[in-house]
Design a protein around this motif. Sequence first.
Motif, mmCIF file in Angstrom:
data_model
loop_
_atom_site.group_PDB
_atom_site.id
_atom_site.type_symbol
_atom_site.label_atom_id
_atom_site.label_comp_id
_atom_site.label_asym_id
_atom_site.label_seq_id
_atom_site.Cartn_x
_atom_site.Cartn_y
_atom_site.Cartn_z
ATOM 1 N N CYS A 155 -8.527 -13.583 71.842
ATOM 2 C CA CYS A 155 -7.414 -13.498 72.796
ATOM 3 C C CYS A 155 -7.043 -14.902 73.274
ATOM 4 N N GLY A 156 -5.803 -15.049 73.689
ATOM 5 C CA GLY A 156 -5.344 -16.264 74.362
ATOM 6 C C GLY A 156 -5.631 -17.524 73.556
ATOM 7 N N THR A 157 -6.192 -18.493 74.233
ATOM 8 C CA THR A 157 -6.486 -19.773 73.594
ATOM 9 C C THR A 157 -7.446 -19.605 72.420
ATOM 10 N N SER A 158 -8.406 -18.707 72.558
ATOM 11 C CA SER A 158 -9.363 -18.506 71.461
ATOM 12 C C SER A 158 -8.654 -17.962 70.221
ATOM 13 N N SER A 169 -14.759 -16.358 71.311
ATOM 14 C CA SER A 169 -14.613 -16.138 72.750
ATOM 15 C C SER A 169 -15.415 -17.179 73.524
ATOM 16 N N GLN A 170 -14.738 -17.960 74.335
ATOM 17 C CA GLN A 170 -15.424 -18.945 75.164
ATOM 18 C C GLN A 170 -16.485 -18.248 75.997
ATOM 19 N N SER A 171 -16.069 -17.228 76.747
ATOM 20 C CA SER A 171 -16.964 -16.568 77.705
ATOM 21 C C SER A 171 -17.923 -15.590 77.030
ATOM 22 N N THR A 213 -14.975 -11.131 76.991
ATOM 23 C CA THR A 213 -13.605 -10.606 77.014
ATOM 24 C C THR A 213 -13.568 -9.143 76.531
ATOM 25 N N VAL A 271 -9.704 -22.372 84.674
ATOM 26 C CA VAL A 271 -9.187 -21.179 83.997
ATOM 27 C C VAL A 271 -8.516 -21.564 82.673
ATOM 28 N N SER A 313 -8.276 -23.088 79.349
ATOM 29 C CA SER A 313 -9.300 -23.497 78.394
ATOM 30 C C SER A 313 -8.869 -24.766 77.660
ATOM 31 N N LYS A 327 -0.802 -23.222 77.593
ATOM 32 C CA LYS A 327 -1.383 -24.107 78.606
ATOM 33 C C LYS A 327 -0.367 -24.401 79.690
ATOM 34 N N GLU A 333 0.514 -21.193 81.878
ATOM 35 C CA GLU A 333 -0.486 -20.628 82.787
ATOM 36 C C GLU A 333 -0.765 -21.508 83.988
HETATM 37 O O1 M6R Z 1 -13.407 -16.220 77.038
HETATM 38 P P1 M6R Z 1 -12.375 -16.008 75.970
HETATM 39 O O2 M6R Z 1 -12.273 -17.169 75.049
HETATM 40 O O3 M6R Z 1 -12.577 -14.733 75.207
HETATM 41 O O4 M6R Z 1 -11.014 -15.891 76.748
HETATM 42 C C1 M6R Z 1 -9.828 -15.582 76.063
HETATM 43 C C2 M6R Z 1 -8.628 -15.840 76.928
HETATM 44 O O5 M6R Z 1 -8.661 -15.026 78.082
HETATM 45 C C3 M6R Z 1 -8.531 -17.299 77.344
HETATM 46 O O6 M6R Z 1 -8.529 -18.152 76.251
HETATM 47 C C4 M6R Z 1 -7.246 -17.537 78.162
HETATM 48 O O7 M6R Z 1 -6.125 -17.372 77.343
HETATM 49 C C5 M6R Z 1 -7.265 -18.920 78.806
HETATM 50 N N1 M6R Z 1 -7.002 -18.830 80.211
HETATM 51 C C6 M6R Z 1 -6.280 -19.867 78.205
HETATM 52 O O8 M6R Z 1 -6.333 -21.129 78.774
#
Ligand code: M6R
Length: 357
Positions: free
Chosen positions: A55-58, A102-104, A107, A153, A155, A238, A241
């Motif tokens: 999702c998103g940046t990932s 996924s960074q976290s 998700t 927030v 990434s 970027k 957001e």
């Molecule tokens: O933790 P994740 O990489 O799974 O998160 C995915 C997105 O929610 C995350 O990359 C989001 O788009 C960021 N806020 C972008 O900067």
Amino acid sequence: EKGTYPHFMLKEIDEQPFVMRNIINQYQNENGDLKLDDDIRAAMKDADRVYIIACGTSYHAGLVGKQLIENIANIPVEAHIASEFVYNMPLLSQKPLFIFISQSGETADSRAVLVEVKRLGHKALTITNVPGSTLSREANYTLNLYAGPEIAVASTKAYTAQIAVLAILAVDSARAKGIELDFNPLQELAIVANAMEVLCDQKEEMEKIAREFLAVTRNAFFIGRAADFYVCLEAALKLKEISYIQAEGFAGGELKHGTIALIEDGTPVIALATQEHVNLSIRGNVKEVAARGAYTCVISMDGLQEEGDRVVLPKIHPYLTPLVSVLPMQLISYYAALHRDCDVDKPRNLAKSVTVE
Ligand code: M6R
């Protein structure tokens, strides 16, 4: 801790050269060669198609990863947005391998896909910054990003770490398949780290661009072709957001199919020109929008620059251009948000990790 930095986002942007070096150390053995889990290598070798889910940046890092794995390891790859994939699954290949980025690692949209994929009996690899996270525990294999905690927030360092690790994975898979390469990712990432440092020292220019192009505008466009297009998607995310400017990333060639109608007098258009094979075409696109009144800013790569380009990125291996071209975009977004008095680290309506579907 933020230390002397006013915001985590700026600190995390600045940490990117260290993160690259950390990744090099973590994925290198005593002989200076690539070091990767044998099971992961076997899973990649065995796969007839890779499905990247994020999702998103990932997801944006996944698009770059798709290109890397296809070009380097010759394995077909599809990159999908998790929340779409789960309800609109494509026909799967005979031997799919799923890669969750996924960074976290928490998700929920991505997890919903992982649950379904496991139910179907397929193998999954998670690429995450948080070892022990849900996505890492529930997948068969994990690759760590080693980026250190990402607090803002927006990434930044996780995106570049994801691409670096995907490049390493692509090369390892290519070797497993006996493909001869003249691309050493560890050496090339060291060059990237140095280039990132050069760009981190150009904050004044990025701040100037942000002030000139984005301080008061309602909207902004990023245009690029090939890998630059993927970075434009990330640049736009970027900017939206954290600065609340309506921003969109477009493929240069799509402009004439509709988007160019949006260009008015003074519309900011930031173009990336780091891809040799499409340099002429993107330059043409810049002229087209400028002729319709757009206020254009070109960020190019050493060797491809033209007079008037605002930023010239140090030359790096063509596979890895997103790692350096994204950096000015991150800084420009950061300064745009500052100029507009936005809460950079905690933008409205957003959470760092999105744990609901
Ligand atoms: O933790 P994740 O990489 O799974 O998160 C995915 C997105 O929610 C995350 O990359 C989001 O788009 C960021 N806020 C972008 O900067």
